[in-house]
Design a protein around this motif. Structure first.
Motif: not given
Length: 340
Positions: A251-261, A265-273, A304-311
């Protein structure tokens, strides 16, 4: 009045604007798109000279099916809700947003045109249907979230989920007291879409660990005494499809790929997580320590709340699947697989 079993009804007689908003406030109706904000307060918050109602039927949550079922079986209630919302805020325009290529478009366009509603197709990306992204897209920009303020309501735009609007039509038709007595909600579970009273216990719908609220929700060890109305986020309840750690990593891999970049947090944080969670699932030493350091520093810093939700979802997985997390982190293998 149930959303999925009522056919076409008598014409909606909408009360005056003040009465309608007061009835919605008294009904306790909250948004059904994930935010859970009181609908009456949202109607009151709309300001601006030119006002627009945007019905969000994109259903960006991958596991959710409820809005598609609603638009297929009871579109008349959604259009009645759009009419009521237009009346409540004094809107001159109304838009129904659905994802590009949706098979619903052809069926919805004739009724929409007859009701003075435009149907707009939105890119199929997870964050494209976030309310500020919709407003930006409808204004000619990219379907990406924008920084608030101003909020959409401060720009004269009311964005509501289609299920919220269908319930708004019910409130306008039967009043707040009757609505409260028979309030229902649409839920998506591993067995499909169900319409249930908001007082229904989650344990009556799903058993064992469950992801409540979709990809931006939280893992729960079990449903316990929680009711559907108390559950977090949009009413989507997913059971682990295999190991909870590996499921969360996917799920996290999907969320990282679907971010607005478009922010850190979306460009670096989510892919790292996502990479750390995948490494944890594979038993790579140090992955769990990196996750525990990274998760707290991502929250609250995005556009937006996208990275917050993923975390939030990732942190809940570490707690709910603690035994599996320890087994993976120590290289012992997955306890779910060993005991299956």
């Amino acid at each position: 009045m149930r959303l999925l079993t009522n056919g076409p009804l008598t014409p909606l007689a909408v009360p005056d604007r003040v009465t309608l908003i007061n009835e919605v406030l008294a009904s306790g109706l909250r948004g059904r798109g994930g935010g859970g904000f009181p609908t009456g307060r949202k109607l009151q918050a709309v300001t601006g000279r030119k006002r627009v109602v945007v019905a969000n039927g994109c259903e960006g949550e991958p596991d959710s099916l409820k809005d598609r079922v609603l638009l297929r079986r009871s579109p008349h209630l959604v259009f009645d809700g759009i009419q009521a919302a237009r009346h409540a805020i004094g809107a001159t325009d109304a838009v129904l947003c659905v994802h590009e290529g949706s098979p619903l478009v052809a069926a919805l366009r004739p009724t929409a045109a007859a009701r003075g509603v435009r149907v707009v197709e939105v890119p199929r990306r997870y964050v494209a249907s976030e309310e500020s992204a919709l407003v930006n897209f409808l204004a000619g920009g990219a379907a990406k979230p924008t920084v608030s303020p101003p909020r959409p309501t401060e720009r004269g735009v009311l964005v509501d989920n289609v299920e919220t609007l269908a319930h708004l039509a019910v409130v306008a038709r039967i009043g707040a007291e009757a609505f409260r007595a028979r309030e229902t909600t649409l839920v998506t579970t591993p067995t499909g879409v169900h319409e249930v009273p908001v007082t229904t216990r989650l344990a009556d719908l799903v058993t064992g660990p469950v992801l409540a609220g979709g990809y931006g929700g939280v893992w729960l060890a079990d449903a316990g005494g929680l009711t559907v109305g108390e559950a977090p986020g949009v009413a989507v309840f997913r059971s682990p499809r295999e190991c909870g750690v590996r499921d969360t990593a996917a799920i996290l891999a999907y969320l990282a790929a679907e971010s607005a970049r478009q922010c850190g947090p979306c460009m670096f944080g989510l892919p790292a997580i996502a990479a750390d969670f995948a490494a944890l699932a594979d038993g790579v030493p140090g992955a769990l320590d990196r996750l525990r350091r990274r998760l707290p520093v991502v929250t609250g810093r995005g556009a937006c709340a996208h990275p917050d939700g993923a975390v939030r979802m990732a942190a809940s997985a570490l707690a709910v699947f603690a035994d599996d997390v320890t087994a993976h982190a120590t290289g012992a293998g997955c306890t779910t697989r060993r005991t299956a």
